[in-house]
Design a protein around this motif. Structure first.
Motif, PDB file in Angstrom:
ATOM      1  N   ARG A  48       0.837  -1.193   0.000  1.00 38.90           N
ATOM      2  CA  ARG A  48       0.000   0.000   0.000  1.00 38.90           C
ATOM      3  C   ARG A  48       0.873   1.244   0.000  1.00 38.90           C
ATOM      4  NH1 ARG A  48      -5.367  -0.523   0.770  1.00 38.90           N
ATOM      5  NH2 ARG A  48      -6.097  -2.678   1.059  1.00 38.90           N
ATOM      6  N   TYR A  49       0.303   2.364  -0.445  1.00 36.27           N
ATOM      7  CA  TYR A  49       1.115   3.544  -0.729  1.00 36.27           C
ATOM      8  C   TYR A  49       0.532   4.813  -0.107  1.00 36.27           C
ATOM      9  CZ  TYR A  49       2.990   0.476  -4.349  1.00 36.27           C
ATOM     10  OH  TYR A  49       3.563  -0.584  -5.008  1.00 36.27           O
ATOM     11  N   PRO A  50       1.408   5.743   0.290  1.00 39.13           N
ATOM     12  CA  PRO A  50       0.939   7.076   0.671  1.00 39.13           C
ATOM     13  C   PRO A  50       0.309   7.762  -0.539  1.00 39.13           C
ATOM     14  CG  PRO A  50       3.240   6.731   1.310  1.00 39.13           C
ATOM     15  CD  PRO A  50       2.867   5.610   0.393  1.00 39.13           C
ATOM     16  N   ILE A  88       4.785   6.742  -4.101  1.00 39.88           N
ATOM     17  CA  ILE A  88       3.492   7.270  -3.689  1.00 39.88           C
ATOM     18  C   ILE A  88       2.496   7.175  -4.837  1.00 39.88           C
ATOM     19  CG2 ILE A  88       4.518   8.893  -2.045  1.00 39.88           C
ATOM     20  CD1 ILE A  88       3.915  11.148  -4.079  1.00 39.88           C
ATOM     21  N   ILE A  89       1.230   7.328  -4.497  1.00 38.99           N
ATOM     22  CA  ILE A  89       0.169   7.540  -5.481  1.00 38.99           C
ATOM     23  C   ILE A  89      -0.115   9.037  -5.513  1.00 38.99           C
ATOM     24  CG2 ILE A  89      -2.284   7.165  -5.973  1.00 38.99           C
ATOM     25  CD1 ILE A  89      -1.966   4.394  -4.641  1.00 38.99           C
ATOM     26  N   TYR A 135     -13.373   7.319  -2.753  1.00 39.13           N
ATOM     27  CA  TYR A 135     -13.294   6.616  -4.039  1.00 39.13           C
ATOM     28  C   TYR A 135     -11.865   6.112  -4.283  1.00 39.13           C
ATOM     29  CZ  TYR A 135     -12.941   5.854  -9.050  1.00 39.13           C
ATOM     30  OH  TYR A 135     -12.677   5.312 -10.276  1.00 39.13           O
ATOM     31  N   ILE A 136     -10.897   6.951  -4.050  1.00 37.92           N
ATOM     32  CA  ILE A 136      -9.495   6.560  -4.267  1.00 37.92           C
ATOM     33  C   ILE A 136      -9.107   5.430  -3.326  1.00 37.92           C
ATOM     34  CG2 ILE A 136      -7.100   7.335  -4.110  1.00 37.92           C
ATOM     35  CD1 ILE A 136      -8.568   8.382  -6.580  1.00 37.92           C
ATOM     36  N   ASP A 137      -9.499   5.534  -2.042  1.00 39.38           N
ATOM     37  CA  ASP A 137      -9.154   4.499  -1.068  1.00 39.38           C
ATOM     38  C   ASP A 137      -9.807   3.165  -1.405  1.00 39.38           C
ATOM     39  OD1 ASP A 137      -7.566   6.233   0.375  1.00 39.38           O
ATOM     40  OD2 ASP A 137      -9.130   6.754   1.827  1.00 39.38           O
ATOM     41  N   ALA A 138     -11.008   3.215  -2.007  1.00 38.72           N
ATOM     42  CA  ALA A 138     -11.705   1.979  -2.356  1.00 38.72           C
ATOM     43  C   ALA A 138     -11.170   1.364  -3.647  1.00 38.72           C
ATOM     44  CB  ALA A 138     -13.208   2.255  -2.498  1.00 38.72           C
ATOM     45  N   THR A 139     -10.597   2.192  -4.511  1.00 40.11           N
ATOM     46  CA  THR A 139     -10.185   1.735  -5.839  1.00 40.11           C
ATOM     47  C   THR A 139      -8.720   1.316  -5.883  1.00 40.11           C
ATOM     48  OG1 THR A 139     -11.790   3.275  -6.797  1.00 40.11           O
ATOM     49  CG2 THR A 139     -10.138   2.367  -8.293  1.00 40.11           C
ATOM     50  N   TYR A 140      -7.884   1.974  -5.090  1.00 38.88           N
ATOM     51  CA  TYR A 140      -6.439   1.733  -5.135  1.00 38.88           C
ATOM     52  C   TYR A 140      -5.926   1.339  -3.755  1.00 38.88           C
ATOM     53  CZ  TYR A 140      -7.163   4.199  -9.506  1.00 38.88           C
ATOM     54  OH  TYR A 140      -7.635   4.567 -10.724  1.00 38.88           O
ATOM     55  N   LYS A 146      -3.887   9.819   8.135  1.00 39.61           N
ATOM     56  CA  LYS A 146      -3.416  11.177   7.871  1.00 39.61           C
ATOM     57  C   LYS A 146      -1.900  11.251   7.734  1.00 39.61           C
ATOM     58  CE  LYS A 146      -2.902  14.155  11.122  1.00 39.61           C
ATOM     59  NZ  LYS A 146      -3.199  15.216  12.093  1.00 39.61           N
ATOM     60  N   GLU A 147      -1.187  10.375   8.438  1.00 41.95           N
ATOM     61  CA  GLU A 147       0.283  10.413   8.384  1.00 41.95           C
ATOM     62  C   GLU A 147       0.814  10.089   6.997  1.00 41.95           C
ATOM     63  OE1 GLU A 147      -1.419   9.007  10.832  1.00 41.95           O
ATOM     64  OE2 GLU A 147      -0.856  10.331  12.509  1.00 41.95           O
ATOM     65  N   HIS A 148      -0.030   9.500   6.160  1.00 44.34           N
ATOM     66  CA  HIS A 148       0.385   9.125   4.812  1.00 44.34           C
ATOM     67  C   HIS A 148      -0.435   9.849   3.741  1.00 44.34           C
ATOM     68  CE1 HIS A 148       1.828   5.646   7.233  1.00 44.34           C
ATOM     69  NE2 HIS A 148       2.874   5.776   6.434  1.00 44.34           N
ATOM     70  N   THR A 149      -1.112  10.935   4.114  1.00 47.22           N
ATOM     71  CA  THR A 149      -1.984  11.629   3.178  1.00 47.22           C
ATOM     72  C   THR A 149      -1.627  13.110   3.124  1.00 47.22           C
ATOM     73  OG1 THR A 149      -3.762  10.089   3.739  1.00 47.22           O
ATOM     74  CG2 THR A 149      -4.372  12.070   2.510  1.00 47.22           C
TER      75      THR A 149
END
Length: 457
Positions: A48-50, A88-89, A135-140, A146-149
């Protein structure tokens, strides 16, 4: 859906995905979004990616007639390949042209409505938090905390990043505000018209904030620095959870932001490394009376990161002549010449400056621009300064502007309507620094939205 332009869609095994006509129930409109996936995304299905969310998404990866590109995909690919930041994404959320200012401006009771629009910053904020991010969290495969966003933008996009960061600090832990558009200056009265609330409660955020030294009236360093000083006063620590950069030789365009976006990327997702070099920049003179002036110690790191040190150590060869605060403010005491040295561990840099009785706040500048006969009728054009029409092919006048202010610009008739050469090709940016009595004469050959061949020869 992968974009059809394969050259742009695939760079060093990373991918760009276009999401067309993403509908918002909150805003009741549609826009395109673009998603950058890192090279390893399809190689390790458990990883998984920030995530970095960016505004003005049509210029994050691509250029068009209305602006250059940040080329974020290429910069991120290079930094990750060099081991300077994590993979990252990146989610680039396009703006809707007619709604951009409204969506990027939060309400400010008693503030200025200079754009004559209903501010929708709160709704745009909800759109990001309740529609885009889920949507992004559900798709990718994202790291959702928050520490990675991170959230980042420039100009009005920098302002909305600042506002959303303080209002949604449980969602976004990192905020990049490049040239945030805090203030609109009334060019007739030189009145500062604040466009945003300034927050005075400390939040758990990492903040990158910068401003260019050649942005003219678009974004002024004194306003950004005022907000930075407030951040420090409420507990943010320069060099730790706050990074400020007074960008050298930098205007207000995608090319300028692209040239330094590696720094907040490294700050948010990598290791800034160790300082290896420092430049000390500042004025040639400071007045016992006149505007407050500051030094700009730009510290460069072995990672390529750079920032302005707001917690520096200075020595003055004659302390009775001049004092320098840790954040670089010059406090003149008496007339004379001084040598100032900045020190950071083993790094040193010096400059000489004079203390004089008085420096004026303003200078007189005369500017005139000749335009081609094919120019569509317009009451004003922009050349760093807003220029009124004198007659069909001439704009300009005499202006009082702040002393020593720098401008870097292309002459334009508005957003996406800048000057080109006779063949419709881009022209270099123009630049000048204000001095009293300066006279400037320019000529536009053609406009990007007008056919070549009709210009005055």
């Amino acid at each position: 859906m992968i974009t059809s332009d394969e050259e742009n869609a695939k760079v060093d095994s990373s991918r760009l995905i276009a999401i067309k006509d993403f509908y918002s129930e909150i805003l009741n409109n549609k826009r395109d979004m673009f998603v950058y996936l890192p090279p390893s995304y399809n190689q390790n299905e458990e990883k998984r990616y920030p995530v970095l969310y960016m505004h003005d998404g049509q210029h994050v990866f691509f250029a068009d007639q209305k602006g250059e590109s940040w080329d974020i995909h290429r910069i991120v690919d290079q930094l990750t390949a060099e081991g300077k930041m994590k993979e990252i994404i990146v989610v680039a959320v396009s703006h809707i042209e007619d709604a951009r200012i409204a969506e990027y401006m939060h309400s400010i009771p008693g503030g200025y409505d200079i754009f004559h629009t209903d501010n929708q910053g709160e709704l745009y904020e909800e759109f990001l938090v309740r529609e885009v991010k889920p949507y992004i969290d559900a798709t990718y495969r994202t790291l959702t905390d928050k520490e990675h966003t991170a959230l980042m933008g420039s100009s009005a996009g920098g302002l909305v990043s600042y506002n959303i960061g303080f209002r949604q600090s449980e969602t976004f832990g990192m905020i990049g505000a490049l040239c945030p558009f805090f203030v609109s200056v009334d060019l007739d009265t030189m009145e500062d018209r604040w466009l945003s609330h300034v927050y005075t409660e400390k939040k758990d955020l990492k903040i990158w904030m910068d401003v260019g030294d050649a942005e003219g009236f678009t974004v002024m360093e004194k306003h950004v620095r005022q907000v930075v000083d407030v951040l420090i006063s409420i507990g943010f620590k320069p060099g730790d959870d706050l990074m400020y950069y007074y960008a050298v030789d930098s205007g207000h365009s995608q090319k300028d932001w692209a040239a330094r976006v590696h720094a907040p990327l490294i700050y948010f997702f990598g290791d800034i490394g160790k300082p290896v070099h420092v430049e000390l920049r500042g004025p040639e003179a400071v007045g016992l009376e006149g505007p407050v002036r500051t030094l700009n110690p730009v510290v460069h790191f072995d990672s390529g990161f750079m920032m302005t040190d707001l917690n520096g150590r200075y020595e003055v060869n004659d302390p009775d002549l001049l004092e320098v605060t840790a954040d670089g403010k010059l406090l003149p005491q008496k007339i004379g010449k001084a040598a100032v040295t900045y020190m950071n561990q083993q790094l040193k840099a010096s400059l000489d400056l004079a203390v004089v009785p008085f420096i004026s706040n303003k200078a007189t500048v005369r500017m005139f621009v000749k335009v081609p006969a094919s120019t569509p009728p317009t009451d004003k054009i922009y050349a760093g300064i807003e220029l009124p029409r004198i007659h069909d092919q001439l704009y300009g006048g005499t202006f009082q502007v702040p002393q020593d202010m720098s401008f870097e610009f292309r002459i334009s008739r508005g957003l996406g309507k800048h000057e080109t050469d006779r063949c419709g090709r881009e022209v270099p940016y123009r630049k000048f620094t204000v001095s009293n009595g300066l006279i400037l004469n320019y000529e536009v050959e053609n406009w990007v939205d007008c056919p070549p061949g009709n210009e005055v020869r």
